[in-house]
Scaffold this motif. Sequence first.
Motif, mmCIF file in Angstrom:
data_model
loop_
_atom_site.group_PDB
_atom_site.id
_atom_site.type_symbol
_atom_site.label_atom_id
_atom_site.label_comp_id
_atom_site.label_asym_id
_atom_site.label_seq_id
_atom_site.Cartn_x
_atom_site.Cartn_y
_atom_site.Cartn_z
ATOM 1 N N ARG A 169 0.855 -1.192 0.000
ATOM 2 C CA ARG A 169 0.000 0.000 0.000
ATOM 3 C C ARG A 169 0.887 1.236 0.000
ATOM 4 O O ARG A 169 1.847 1.317 0.751
ATOM 5 N N VAL A 170 0.534 2.213 -0.820
ATOM 6 C CA VAL A 170 1.263 3.473 -0.881
ATOM 7 C C VAL A 170 0.306 4.599 -0.495
ATOM 8 O O VAL A 170 -0.843 4.624 -0.932
ATOM 9 N N GLY A 171 0.783 5.514 0.317
ATOM 10 C CA GLY A 171 -0.005 6.687 0.688
ATOM 11 C C GLY A 171 0.841 7.931 0.548
ATOM 12 O O GLY A 171 2.066 7.872 0.643
ATOM 13 N N ASN A 172 0.172 9.051 0.283
ATOM 14 C CA ASN A 172 0.926 10.304 0.248
ATOM 15 C C ASN A 172 0.321 11.287 1.238
ATOM 16 O O ASN A 172 -0.831 11.175 1.620
ATOM 17 N N GLY A 173 1.148 12.212 1.664
ATOM 18 C CA GLY A 173 0.714 13.205 2.629
ATOM 19 C C GLY A 173 1.265 14.570 2.274
ATOM 20 O O GLY A 173 2.296 14.687 1.612
ATOM 21 N N TYR A 174 0.556 15.583 2.710
ATOM 22 C CA TYR A 174 0.944 16.977 2.476
ATOM 23 C C TYR A 174 0.525 17.773 3.700
ATOM 24 O O TYR A 174 -0.523 17.511 4.291
ATOM 25 N N ASP A 175 1.353 18.749 4.062
ATOM 26 C CA ASP A 175 0.958 19.657 5.133
ATOM 27 C C ASP A 175 1.617 21.004 4.900
ATOM 28 O O ASP A 175 2.634 21.104 4.195
ATOM 29 N N VAL A 176 1.033 22.020 5.472
ATOM 30 C CA VAL A 176 1.537 23.379 5.359
ATOM 31 C C VAL A 176 1.194 24.129 6.650
ATOM 32 O O VAL A 176 0.146 23.897 7.249
ATOM 33 N N HIS A 177 2.122 24.962 7.090
ATOM 34 C CA HIS A 177 1.890 25.828 8.246
ATOM 35 C C HIS A 177 2.550 27.171 7.994
ATOM 36 O O HIS A 177 3.624 27.234 7.386
ATOM 37 N N ARG A 178 1.922 28.226 8.483
ATOM 38 C CA ARG A 178 2.509 29.559 8.361
ATOM 39 C C ARG A 178 3.543 29.746 9.464
ATOM 40 O O ARG A 178 3.457 29.137 10.534
ATOM 41 N N LEU A 179 4.528 30.593 9.180
ATOM 42 C CA LEU A 179 5.535 30.965 10.168
ATOM 43 C C LEU A 179 4.996 32.098 11.036
ATOM 44 O O LEU A 179 4.293 32.972 10.548
ATOM 45 N N LYS A 180 5.340 32.048 12.311
ATOM 46 C CA LYS A 180 4.818 33.024 13.263
ATOM 47 C C LYS A 180 5.884 33.329 14.313
ATOM 48 O O LYS A 180 6.550 32.422 14.814
ATOM 49 N N GLU A 181 6.002 34.601 14.671
ATOM 50 C CA GLU A 181 6.921 34.987 15.732
ATOM 51 C C GLU A 181 6.416 34.450 17.068
ATOM 52 O O GLU A 181 5.221 34.290 17.267
ATOM 53 N N GLY A 182 7.353 34.162 17.959
ATOM 54 C CA GLY A 182 6.990 33.700 19.287
ATOM 55 C C GLY A 182 6.759 32.205 19.391
ATOM 56 O O GLY A 182 6.310 31.728 20.432
ATOM 57 N N ARG A 183 7.054 31.467 18.326
ATOM 58 C CA ARG A 183 6.895 29.994 18.340
ATOM 59 C C ARG A 183 8.258 29.363 18.081
ATOM 60 O O ARG A 183 9.080 29.919 17.353
ATOM 61 N N ARG A 184 8.464 28.171 18.659
ATOM 62 C CA ARG A 184 9.654 27.382 18.352
ATOM 63 C C ARG A 184 9.462 26.741 16.982
ATOM 64 O O ARG A 184 8.348 26.387 16.616
ATOM 65 N N LEU A 185 10.553 26.566 16.243
ATOM 66 C CA LEU A 185 10.504 25.895 14.955
ATOM 67 C C LEU A 185 10.893 24.432 15.162
ATOM 68 O O LEU A 185 12.053 24.120 15.452
ATOM 69 N N ILE A 186 9.902 23.552 15.027
ATOM 70 C CA ILE A 186 10.113 22.113 15.161
ATOM 71 C C ILE A 186 9.842 21.490 13.797
ATOM 72 O O ILE A 186 8.732 21.605 13.261
ATOM 73 N N VAL A 187 10.843 20.826 13.224
ATOM 74 C CA VAL A 187 10.689 20.142 11.939
ATOM 75 C C VAL A 187 11.352 18.769 12.061
ATOM 76 O O VAL A 187 12.530 18.678 12.429
ATOM 77 N N GLY A 188 10.592 17.729 11.793
ATOM 78 C CA GLY A 188 11.130 16.376 11.924
ATOM 79 C C GLY A 188 11.524 16.031 13.341
ATOM 80 O O GLY A 188 12.408 15.208 13.571
ATOM 81 N N GLY A 189 10.865 16.683 14.294
ATOM 82 C CA GLY A 189 11.179 16.443 15.702
ATOM 83 C C GLY A 189 12.433 17.159 16.182
ATOM 84 O O GLY A 189 12.873 16.953 17.302
ATOM 85 N N VAL A 190 13.003 18.021 15.344
ATOM 86 C CA VAL A 190 14.211 18.768 15.697
ATOM 87 C C VAL A 190 13.836 20.221 15.986
ATOM 88 O O VAL A 190 13.136 20.849 15.200
ATOM 89 N N ASP A 191 14.302 20.726 17.109
ATOM 90 C CA ASP A 191 14.100 22.125 17.486
ATOM 91 C C ASP A 191 15.199 22.931 16.792
ATOM 92 O O ASP A 191 16.367 22.862 17.174
ATOM 93 N N ILE A 192 14.816 23.673 15.746
ATOM 94 C CA ILE A 192 15.777 24.379 14.906
ATOM 95 C C ILE A 192 15.820 25.856 15.309
ATOM 96 O O ILE A 192 14.783 26.520 15.323
ATOM 97 N N PRO A 193 17.003 26.377 15.610
ATOM 98 C CA PRO A 193 17.107 27.803 15.955
ATOM 99 C C PRO A 193 16.663 28.671 14.770
ATOM 100 O O PRO A 193 17.190 28.526 13.666
ATOM 101 N N TYR A 194 15.688 29.544 15.005
ATOM 102 C CA TYR A 194 15.185 30.426 13.964
ATOM 103 C C TYR A 194 14.366 31.519 14.636
ATOM 104 O O TYR A 194 13.895 31.346 15.764
ATOM 105 N N ASP A 195 14.148 32.625 13.948
ATOM 106 C CA ASP A 195 13.435 33.750 14.554
ATOM 107 C C ASP A 195 11.925 33.562 14.600
ATOM 108 O O ASP A 195 11.227 34.332 15.249
ATOM 109 N N ARG A 196 11.405 32.549 13.932
ATOM 110 C CA ARG A 196 9.971 32.245 13.939
ATOM 111 C C ARG A 196 9.782 30.734 13.981
ATOM 112 O O ARG A 196 10.682 29.979 13.659
ATOM 113 N N GLY A 197 8.563 30.338 14.351
ATOM 114 C CA GLY A 197 8.218 28.921 14.344
ATOM 115 C C GLY A 197 6.943 28.715 13.551
ATOM 116 O O GLY A 197 6.324 29.664 13.066
ATOM 117 N N LEU A 198 6.536 27.478 13.430
ATOM 118 C CA LEU A 198 5.324 27.148 12.676
ATOM 119 C C LEU A 198 4.100 27.253 13.574
ATOM 120 O O LEU A 198 4.114 26.795 14.716
#
Length: 160
Positions: A5-34
């Motif tokens: 079985r094959v499945g596909n997925g898509y997601d999108v989030h806007r960047l926002k000040e005051g949030r941590r940026l977490i991608v792939g479970g990694v906390d990435i230093p950046y001035d905004r988060g998702l």
Amino acid sequence: MIDLRVGNGYDVHRLKEGRRLIVGGVDIPYDRGLDGHSDADVLVHAVIDALFGAAGLPDIGAHFPDTDPRYKDADSIALLWETASLIRQTGYEIGNIDCIIVAQKPKMLPHIPQMKQNMADACRIDVSRVGVKAKTEERLGFTGREEGMAAYAVALLYKE
């Protein structure tokens, strides 16, 4: 005969000040988060939807609704772990996952090995079965203007 079985997925989030940026479970230093109800990990959310899609199950919003206070600021890697458990309850195993992060900034390349490991651990599969790539959009569209990030994922499930 093996049931694939094959499945596909898509997601999108806007960047926002005051949030941590977490991608792939990694906390990435950046001035905004998702921005989102959970930690808004765009990559893991796309992977979760790919897994649910391959299993013929409802999407991430049906399993982890943003109207449920239990998922406020939820760790998406924990949701992926739960997703992998639900997949195994259907009798399927995860063959592999391949995904793409679409973001103009910050650079994702230094974080990809840890993203792969985080998702492999949550799915209880070997890290060699997880592919992660990062792309910019050459300053085109909302991701190119650094308004948000997107992710695409494909997952293969199998049952013997």
